[in-house]
Design a protein around this motif. Structure first.
Motif, PDB file in Angstrom:
ATOM      1  N   CYS A  52       0.837  -1.201   0.000  1.00 42.50           N
ATOM      2  CA  CYS A  52       0.000   0.000   0.000  1.00 42.50           C
ATOM      3  C   CYS A  52       0.875   1.256   0.000  1.00 42.50           C
ATOM      4  N   SER A  53       0.551   2.195  -0.867  1.00 45.41           N
ATOM      5  CA  SER A  53       1.381   3.399  -0.914  1.00 45.41           C
ATOM      6  C   SER A  53       1.023   4.378   0.204  1.00 45.41           C
ATOM      7  N   ALA A  54      -0.127   4.143   0.864  1.00 46.60           N
ATOM      8  CA  ALA A  54      -0.509   5.024   1.978  1.00 46.60           C
ATOM      9  C   ALA A  54       0.089   4.552   3.307  1.00 46.60           C
ATOM     10  N   CYS A  55      -0.115   3.261   3.631  1.00 47.38           N
ATOM     11  CA  CYS A  55       0.339   2.786   4.947  1.00 47.38           C
ATOM     12  C   CYS A  55       1.527   1.835   4.869  1.00 47.38           C
ATOM     13  N   CYS A  56       1.911   1.432   3.664  1.00 52.31           N
ATOM     14  CA  CYS A  56       3.062   0.532   3.452  1.00 52.31           C
ATOM     15  C   CYS A  56       2.818  -0.914   3.883  1.00 52.31           C
ATOM     16  N   ASP A  57       1.594  -1.266   4.259  1.00 45.76           N
ATOM     17  CA  ASP A  57       1.329  -2.661   4.586  1.00 45.76           C
ATOM     18  C   ASP A  57       1.295  -3.510   3.310  1.00 45.76           C
ATOM     19  N   ALA A  58       1.704  -4.755   3.460  1.00 43.77           N
ATOM     20  CA  ALA A  58       1.658  -5.672   2.325  1.00 43.77           C
ATOM     21  C   ALA A  58       0.349  -6.449   2.357  1.00 43.77           C
ATOM     22  N   SER A  59      -0.319  -6.540   1.197  1.00 44.03           N
ATOM     23  CA  SER A  59      -1.574  -7.275   1.093  1.00 44.03           C
ATOM     24  C   SER A  59      -1.495  -8.239  -0.077  1.00 44.03           C
ATOM     25  N   THR A  60      -2.333  -9.262  -0.032  1.00 45.49           N
ATOM     26  CA  THR A  60      -2.379 -10.176  -1.167  1.00 45.49           C
ATOM     27  C   THR A  60      -3.368  -9.703  -2.223  1.00 45.49           C
ATOM     28  N   SER A  61      -4.252  -8.810  -1.849  1.00 50.87           N
ATOM     29  CA  SER A  61      -5.253  -8.321  -2.795  1.00 50.87           C
ATOM     30  C   SER A  61      -4.737  -7.106  -3.566  1.00 50.87           C
ATOM     31  N   SER A  62      -5.079  -7.071  -4.847  1.00 49.25           N
ATOM     32  CA  SER A  62      -4.680  -5.918  -5.657  1.00 49.25           C
ATOM     33  C   SER A  62      -5.740  -4.818  -5.605  1.00 49.25           C
ATOM     34  N   GLN A  77      -7.005   3.828  -3.887  1.00 46.37           N
ATOM     35  CA  GLN A  77      -7.190   5.044  -4.671  1.00 46.37           C
ATOM     36  C   GLN A  77      -5.932   5.318  -5.491  1.00 46.37           C
ATOM     37  N   SER A  78      -4.795   5.121  -4.852  1.00 45.32           N
ATOM     38  CA  SER A  78      -3.552   5.193  -5.615  1.00 45.32           C
ATOM     39  C   SER A  78      -2.991   3.774  -5.709  1.00 45.32           C
ATOM     40  N   PRO A  79      -2.495   3.415  -6.879  1.00 48.21           N
ATOM     41  CA  PRO A  79      -2.123   2.013  -7.101  1.00 48.21           C
ATOM     42  C   PRO A  79      -1.020   1.544  -6.153  1.00 48.21           C
ATOM     43  N   PRO A  80      -1.162   0.318  -5.637  1.00 48.65           N
ATOM     44  CA  PRO A  80      -0.125  -0.222  -4.754  1.00 48.65           C
ATOM     45  C   PRO A  80       1.100  -0.643  -5.566  1.00 48.65           C
ATOM     46  N   LEU A  81       2.209  -0.803  -4.889  1.00 48.90           N
ATOM     47  CA  LEU A  81       3.409  -1.313  -5.540  1.00 48.90           C
ATOM     48  C   LEU A  81       3.352  -2.839  -5.542  1.00 48.90           C
ATOM     49  N   GLN A  82       3.786  -3.431  -6.633  1.00 51.64           N
ATOM     50  CA  GLN A  82       3.785  -4.885  -6.701  1.00 51.64           C
ATOM     51  C   GLN A  82       5.130  -5.428  -6.248  1.00 51.64           C
ATOM     52  N   TYR A  83       5.047  -6.439  -5.449  1.00 50.45           N
ATOM     53  CA  TYR A  83       6.247  -7.021  -4.875  1.00 50.45           C
ATOM     54  C   TYR A  83       6.364  -8.472  -5.328  1.00 50.45           C
ATOM     55  N   PHE A  84       7.453  -8.787  -5.996  1.00 53.25           N
ATOM     56  CA  PHE A  84       7.666 -10.148  -6.466  1.00 53.25           C
ATOM     57  C   PHE A  84       8.667 -10.843  -5.563  1.00 53.25           C
ATOM     58  N   LYS A  85       8.191 -11.880  -4.905  1.00 51.81           N
ATOM     59  CA  LYS A  85       9.049 -12.637  -3.998  1.00 51.81           C
ATOM     60  C   LYS A  85       9.344 -13.973  -4.652  1.00 51.81           C
ATOM     61  N   LEU A  86      10.615 -14.324  -4.707  1.00 55.34           N
ATOM     62  CA  LEU A  86      10.992 -15.611  -5.291  1.00 55.34           C
ATOM     63  C   LEU A  86      11.471 -16.559  -4.205  1.00 55.34           C
ATOM     64  N   SER A  87      11.306 -17.852  -4.482  1.00 56.56           N
ATOM     65  CA  SER A  87      11.719 -18.853  -3.490  1.00 56.56           C
ATOM     66  C   SER A  87      13.241 -18.898  -3.385  1.00 56.56           C
ATOM     67  N   ILE A  88      13.747 -18.613  -2.199  1.00 59.71           N
ATOM     68  CA  ILE A  88      15.192 -18.681  -1.970  1.00 59.71           C
ATOM     69  C   ILE A  88      15.636 -20.145  -1.947  1.00 59.71           C
ATOM     70  N   LEU A  89      14.854 -20.969  -1.268  1.00 56.06           N
ATOM     71  CA  LEU A  89      15.196 -22.387  -1.144  1.00 56.06           C
ATOM     72  C   LEU A  89      15.363 -23.042  -2.515  1.00 56.06           C
ATOM     73  N   GLN A  90      14.396 -22.779  -3.392  1.00 56.78           N
ATOM     74  CA  GLN A  90      14.443 -23.410  -4.698  1.00 56.78           C
ATOM     75  C   GLN A  90      15.684 -22.982  -5.493  1.00 56.78           C
ATOM     76  N   GLN A  91      16.018 -21.704  -5.409  1.00 54.45           N
ATOM     77  CA  GLN A  91      17.204 -21.231  -6.126  1.00 54.45           C
ATOM     78  C   GLN A  91      18.483 -21.794  -5.503  1.00 54.45           C
ATOM     79  N   LEU A  92      18.507 -21.875  -4.177  1.00 56.10           N
ATOM     80  CA  LEU A  92      19.658 -22.489  -3.495  1.00 56.10           C
ATOM     81  C   LEU A  92      19.863 -23.909  -4.004  1.00 56.10           C
ATOM     82  N   ARG A  93      18.766 -24.650  -4.079  1.00 58.03           N
ATOM     83  CA  ARG A  93      18.824 -26.042  -4.542  1.00 58.03           C
ATOM     84  C   ARG A  93      19.399 -26.120  -5.942  1.00 58.03           C
ATOM     85  N   GLU A  94      18.889 -25.241  -6.819  1.00 57.97           N
ATOM     86  CA  GLU A  94      19.315 -25.298  -8.220  1.00 57.97           C
ATOM     87  C   GLU A  94      20.782 -24.925  -8.367  1.00 57.97           C
TER      88      GLU A  94
END
Ligand SMILES: [Zn+2]
Ligand SMILES: [Zn+2]
Length: 242
Positions: A52-62, A77-94
């Motif tokens: 959220c650009s107002a309160c900075c909380d992370a939500s799953t809903s767009s 009212q103002s678009p939230p920032l999208q956050y892309f999180k990748l699996s660390i474990l999976q990349q470590l494995r690879e």
């Protein structure tokens, strides 16, 4: 001790960002992801959350902010920032399953000459883990957050949170193929402290799980590649957007 992704690595990232002019489109992200992780399985788990650009909380809903006290709770009212999180474990494995040049030799005994810092292995935190994990191999990570300016007016930057694996020989450690991408977050150029906390929270959460240990296939341990390793984050560094 602070290690950064190599200049070449940052250059590559910047080149990619130039190619994909709209950094917050999921479609583009999956293309970035594929380029970054050429050998990765097609099922690399990633998740998108909205900050959220107002309160900075992370939500799953767009559509709306989860925070019931936020002005954006009914709808953004103002678009939230999208956050892309990748699996660390999976990349470590690879990475560990492919990389020939990993090195656990220095974990056999504490280093004798602690005045001489040849590599991160001689640092206090590393030596502390060696003393606690006698005769047990482990992994350590250094996290780096790099801000890359993506809009001409400098209002938007992209934070790329990367993790380097110290148990890979230094000559190979900072090559793009061996760098874990924890998350990619478009940010206003001057992110607040709350904002940064939300950016790091899901990554820290995964790192805490990895500290409990996971089974990995480590290519360089030819004779017996399957091993349970605990993973520790031992350093963290955030650089201002370039
Ligand atoms: Zn909010
Ligand atoms: Zn640094």
């Amino acid at each position: 001790v602070c290690h950064r992704i190599s200049t070449k690595g940052v250059d590559d990232v910047c080149k990619l960002l130039k190619i994909f002019k709209t950094p917050n489109a999921p479609l583009n992200f999956s293309r970035i992801k594929r380029l970054f992780l050429r050998n990765s399985s097609p099922t690399l788990s990633s998740s998108i959350s909205f900050i959220c650009s107002a309160c900075c909380d992370a939500s799953t809903s767009s559509n709306h902010c989860n925070n019931i006290n936020c002005s954006q709770h009914a709808s953004y009212q103002s678009p939230p920032l999208q956050y892309f999180k990748l699996s660390i474990l999976q990349q470590l494995r690879e990475i560990l399953a492919c990389e020939q040049d990993s090195n656990f030799e220095h974990q056999k005994q504490p280093s004798l000459n602690s005045d001489l810092l040849n590599d991160i292995y001689d640092g206090d935190k590393y030596q502390h883990i060696i003393k606690n994990e006698i005769d047990i191999r482990f992994l350590t990570l250094v996290m780096n957050a790099d801000g890359v300016q993506v809009s001409k007016d400098a209002s938007l930057s992209l934070w790329i949170i990367t993790l380097a694996i110290n148990e890979i020989k230094r000559s190979e450690r900072f090559k793009l193929k061996n760098i874990i991408i924890g998350g990619i977050v478009p940010c206003p150029s001057k992110p607040t402290r709350d904002h940064m906390r939300n950016v790091f929270a899901p990554i820290i959460q995964e790192l805490l799980t990895l500290e409990r240990g996971e089974t990995f296939e480590v290519k360089s341990l030819n004779e017996n590649p399957f091993i349970c390793l605990k993973t520790y984050l031992i350093a963290c560094c955030a650089d201002k957007p370039a």
